[in-house]
Design a protein around this motif. Structure first.
Motif, PDB file in Angstrom:
ATOM      1  N   ASN A   1      -2.118  51.442   2.366  1.00  0.00           N
ATOM      2  CA  ASN A   1      -2.978  51.494   3.546  1.00  0.00           C
ATOM      3  C   ASN A   1      -2.597  50.406   4.534  1.00  0.00           C
ATOM      4  N   VAL A   2      -2.327  49.198   4.006  1.00  0.00           N
ATOM      5  CA  VAL A   2      -1.936  48.080   4.869  1.00  0.00           C
ATOM      6  C   VAL A   2      -0.567  48.325   5.491  1.00  0.00           C
ATOM      7  N   ALA A   3       0.344  48.918   4.721  1.00  0.00           N
ATOM      8  CA  ALA A   3       1.724  49.097   5.178  1.00  0.00           C
ATOM      9  C   ALA A   3       1.956  50.458   5.832  1.00  0.00           C
ATOM     10  N   ALA A   4       0.890  51.194   6.114  1.00  0.00           N
ATOM     11  CA  ALA A   4       1.028  52.580   6.582  1.00  0.00           C
ATOM     12  C   ALA A   4       1.929  52.701   7.805  1.00  0.00           C
ATOM     13  N   ASN A   5       1.754  51.834   8.784  1.00  0.00           N
ATOM     14  CA  ASN A   5       2.533  51.968  10.012  1.00  0.00           C
ATOM     15  C   ASN A   5       4.004  51.635   9.800  1.00  0.00           C
ATOM     16  N   GLU A   6       4.273  50.756   8.839  1.00  0.00           N
ATOM     17  CA  GLU A   6       5.664  50.402   8.531  1.00  0.00           C
ATOM     18  C   GLU A   6       6.394  51.556   7.855  1.00  0.00           C
ATOM     19  N   LEU A   7       5.632  52.401   7.155  1.00  0.00           N
ATOM     20  CA  LEU A   7       6.242  53.438   6.324  1.00  0.00           C
ATOM     21  C   LEU A   7       6.265  54.814   6.970  1.00  0.00           C
ATOM     22  N   LYS A   8       5.223  55.163   7.716  1.00  0.00           N
ATOM     23  CA  LYS A   8       5.007  56.581   8.013  1.00  0.00           C
ATOM     24  C   LYS A   8       5.997  57.191   8.992  1.00  0.00           C
ATOM     25  N   TYR A   9       6.649  56.394   9.841  1.00  0.00           N
ATOM     26  CA  TYR A   9       7.510  56.976  10.861  1.00  0.00           C
ATOM     27  C   TYR A   9       8.885  57.385  10.336  1.00  0.00           C
ATOM     28  N   LYS A  10       9.321  56.792   9.220  1.00  0.00           N
ATOM     29  CA  LYS A  10      10.645  57.183   8.720  1.00  0.00           C
ATOM     30  C   LYS A  10      10.688  57.433   7.219  1.00  0.00           C
ATOM     31  N   THR A  11       9.538  57.395   6.559  1.00  0.00           N
ATOM     32  CA  THR A  11       9.525  57.661   5.118  1.00  0.00           C
ATOM     33  C   THR A  11       8.406  58.632   4.761  1.00  0.00           C
ATOM     34  N   THR A  12       8.655  59.385   3.718  1.00  0.00           N
ATOM     35  CA  THR A  12       7.616  60.202   3.090  1.00  0.00           C
ATOM     36  C   THR A  12       7.346  59.590   1.726  1.00  0.00           C
ATOM     37  N   VAL A  13       6.105  59.227   1.477  1.00  0.00           N
ATOM     38  CA  VAL A  13       5.750  58.556   0.228  1.00  0.00           C
ATOM     39  C   VAL A  13       5.207  59.588  -0.755  1.00  0.00           C
ATOM     40  N   HIS A  14       5.807  59.631  -1.931  1.00  0.00           N
ATOM     41  CA  HIS A  14       5.346  60.509  -3.009  1.00  0.00           C
ATOM     42  C   HIS A  14       4.750  59.635  -4.109  1.00  0.00           C
ATOM     43  N   LYS A  15       3.564  59.988  -4.555  1.00  0.00           N
ATOM     44  CA  LYS A  15       2.876  59.194  -5.577  1.00  0.00           C
ATOM     45  C   LYS A  15       2.686  60.011  -6.846  1.00  0.00           C
ATOM     46  N   ASP A  16       2.995  59.384  -7.948  1.00  0.00           N
ATOM     47  CA  ASP A  16       2.733  59.970  -9.265  1.00  0.00           C
ATOM     48  C   ASP A  16       2.064  58.876 -10.094  1.00  0.00           C
TER      49      ASP A  16
ATOM     50  N   TRP B   1       2.744  54.436 -15.154  1.00  0.00           N
ATOM     51  CA  TRP B   1       2.419  55.022 -16.456  1.00  0.00           C
ATOM     52  C   TRP B   1       2.197  53.902 -17.464  1.00  0.00           C
ATOM     53  N   GLN B   2       1.644  54.266 -18.595  1.00  0.00           N
ATOM     54  CA  GLN B   2       1.429  53.316 -19.686  1.00  0.00           C
ATOM     55  C   GLN B   2       2.303  53.709 -20.866  1.00  0.00           C
ATOM     56  N   LYS B   3       2.876  52.679 -21.501  1.00  0.00           N
ATOM     57  CA  LYS B   3       3.635  52.898 -22.729  1.00  0.00           C
ATOM     58  C   LYS B   3       3.368  51.738 -23.664  1.00  0.00           C
ATOM     59  N   ASN B   4       2.854  52.065 -24.844  1.00  0.00           N
ATOM     60  CA  ASN B   4       2.475  51.043 -25.819  1.00  0.00           C
ATOM     61  C   ASN B   4       1.489  50.064 -25.200  1.00  0.00           C
ATOM     62  N   ASN B   5       1.816  48.783 -25.189  1.00  0.00           N
ATOM     63  CA  ASN B   5       0.890  47.768 -24.682  1.00  0.00           C
ATOM     64  C   ASN B   5       1.265  47.272 -23.296  1.00  0.00           C
ATOM     65  N   ASN B   6       1.925  48.119 -22.512  1.00  0.00           N
ATOM     66  CA  ASN B   6       2.353  47.720 -21.173  1.00  0.00           C
ATOM     67  C   ASN B   6       2.068  48.831 -20.168  1.00  0.00           C
ATOM     68  N   VAL B   7       1.891  48.426 -18.919  1.00  0.00           N
ATOM     69  CA  VAL B   7       1.858  49.388 -17.826  1.00  0.00           C
ATOM     70  C   VAL B   7       3.148  49.217 -17.029  1.00  0.00           C
ATOM     71  N   PHE B   8       3.648  50.334 -16.500  1.00  0.00           N
ATOM     72  CA  PHE B   8       4.915  50.328 -15.772  1.00  0.00           C
ATOM     73  C   PHE B   8       4.696  50.860 -14.361  1.00  0.00           C
ATOM     74  N   LEU B   9       5.483  50.332 -13.452  1.00  0.00           N
ATOM     75  CA  LEU B   9       5.468  50.780 -12.060  1.00  0.00           C
ATOM     76  C   LEU B   9       6.909  50.846 -11.580  1.00  0.00           C
ATOM     77  N   THR B  10       7.289  51.973 -10.996  1.00  0.00           N
ATOM     78  CA  THR B  10       8.586  52.059 -10.333  1.00  0.00           C
ATOM     79  C   THR B  10       8.377  52.424  -8.871  1.00  0.00           C
ATOM     80  N   ILE B  11       9.152  51.793  -8.014  1.00  0.00           N
ATOM     81  CA  ILE B  11       9.185  52.119  -6.589  1.00  0.00           C
ATOM     82  C   ILE B  11      10.643  52.396  -6.247  1.00  0.00           C
ATOM     83  N   SER B  12      10.920  53.652  -5.910  1.00  0.00           N
ATOM     84  CA  SER B  12      12.295  54.081  -5.626  1.00  0.00           C
ATOM     85  C   SER B  12      12.403  54.503  -4.174  1.00  0.00           C
TER      86      SER B  12
END
Length: 423
Positions: A288-303, A343-354
């Motif tokens: 939400n904070v970075a919306a203007n930085e992202l929206k004009y040249k990127t499409t953000v997909h969330k899973d 996602w969660q795996k075992n005792n950790n949460v993971f985040l990827t930003i590609s």
């Protein structure tokens, strides 16, 4: 110098052994004075209970006294600035040796200094068991470390402010959009209300006319005029559309409120308390904070997967997300995609930003988290963004890694532990 001093102390302790007295010559005090008078570090002999047996000149200088006699009856533990440090020393000396223990001492004038303390136990002495302790004044070094830490904090804050400054124009744009349509709707509402006021005036005139029964034809014309105007302005539509306009106004104001709250939460400089953190919510806030930085040249997909809460400082983690997202957007020259997955795996949460950006040169991958490293033009980056992200994740007990291919894109992976009490 340190090795020489250790060798000298070894010879000194050997000389103190009764079996070596004849070979070394002299008493404990004589040997102490001969050995230590010219040493640039403080040397102190103390009993196990802390009684000061002897001190060399540099040791006296460190403690702020002029002679050994001044220290008569004053135990060494009275010089500790933090009394618990004495317990730490005694616990370590049980192993037979203390190396480079950093301790604050309080001089006789009340001033505090930092010392690096090393100590060994001497057994089988005519005086019994005692400690030989070296003190090196490291106050200046600690001050420089603190200055360096303060500088890093300032640079960190500068980088954070630079990120916020970079987004400021976008935030203003995001705020101006809802303000614009709220203003437009209010203008339309004002026009509608003007028509309604005219209708009310006609109704009031009609009501007054009803009192004049001698003029039924006039009353009839007034009533007809009121009804005709109501049809002309479509009073039913106005009433219905006013509800929609008011709803739009409320939605716009709520959007403004959310943007401001998210920005305030994100940029809060003083909040450092550990609390439960919803990673997915943090990503939404940062987007939400970075919306203007992202929206004009990127499409953000969330899973975004179903994640447990973790422990941390949400403002700092949001800073990590922002740094990665802004870098991703800047790596995309015209149009591209950013994919966020949790996602969660075992005792950790993971985040990827590609991202599908230009990628990172293989020779720079190993430097990406180094302070002051940047591939941006001079004046367009401090080189601290990813170093800050790395340090924050490390402080949260996690890891951050990066994989990249030139002209194909980059993926950052963050792993954070899930505490037992939140599983």
């Amino acid at each position: 110098m340190e090795k020489t001093t250790s060798d000298q102390l070894l010879n000194f302790t050997q000389a103190d052994n009764p079996d070596n007295q004849s070979k070394a010559g002299g008493s404990l005090e004589d040997n102490f004075k001969t050995l230590t008078d010219t040493l640039p570090i403080g040397i102190i002999l103390t009993s196990v209970k802390g009684e000061i047996i002897n001190v060399n000149p540099e040791g006296l200088n460190i403690l702020g006294h002029s002679s050994v006699e001044d220290l008569s009856g004053t135990p060494i533990q009275s010089f500790y600035y933090n009394k618990e440090d004495r317990d730490i020393f005694l616990k370590k000396i049980d192993t037979g040796r203390v190396r480079d223990l950093e301790v604050r001492f309080q001089k006789c004038d009340g001033s505090a200094i930092w010392c690096s303390m090393s100590s060994v136990i001497q057994e089988n002495s005519p005086r019994g068991r005692y400690f030989i302790t070296s003190l090196l004044d490291i106050t200046r070094r600690k001050e420089m470390e603190e200055e360096k830490s303060d500088l890093l904090i300032q640079l960190t804050q500068t980088d954070k402010l630079a990120s916020i400054g970079q987004l400021a124009a976008g935030i203003a744009h995001e705020i101006n959009n809802p303000v614009g349509y709220v203003t437009s709707n209010l203008n339309s509402l004002e026009e509608y209300l003007s028509d309604i006021r005219k209708l009310i005036e006609l109704d009031q005139t009609l009501i007054k006319g009803l009192g004049d029964i001698s003029l039924p034809e006039k009353l009839k014309k007034m009533t007809e005029a009121a009804h005709e105007y109501a049809r002309e302005i479509d009073i039913d539509f106005l009433q219905e559309d006013m509800d929609e306009l008011i709803k739009d106004c409320i939605d716009g104001l709520e959007r403004i409120k959310k943007i401001v709250i998210d920005l305030k939460d994100f940029a809060h400089p003083g909040k450092k308390d550990i609390e439960t953190v919803d990673i997915n919510a943090g990503i939404e806030t940062t987007l939400n904070v970075a919306a203007n930085e992202l929206k004009y040249k990127t499409t953000v997909h969330k899973d975004l997967g179903n994640l447990p809460l973790i422990k941390g400082i949400p403002q700092q983690l949001n800073q990590v997300f922002l740094n990665i997202l802004v870098n991703a957007a800047q790596a995309i020259e015209e149009k591209g995609e950013i994919r966020i997955k949790t996602w969660q795996k075992n005792n950790n949460v993971f985040l990827t930003i590609s991202d599908t950006g230009c990628g990172i040169d293989p020779q720079n991958i190993s430097k990406i988290f180094d302070p002051f490293f940047t591939t941006k033009e001079v004046g367009k980056g401090t080189g601290l963004g990813m170093n800050i992200a790395y340090n924050i994740i490390q402080q949260h007990g996690g890891t951050i890694t990066v994989k990249s291919e030139i002209n194909k894109g980059t993926t950052f992976t963050v792993k954070l532990p899930v505490p037992e009490d939140t599983k």
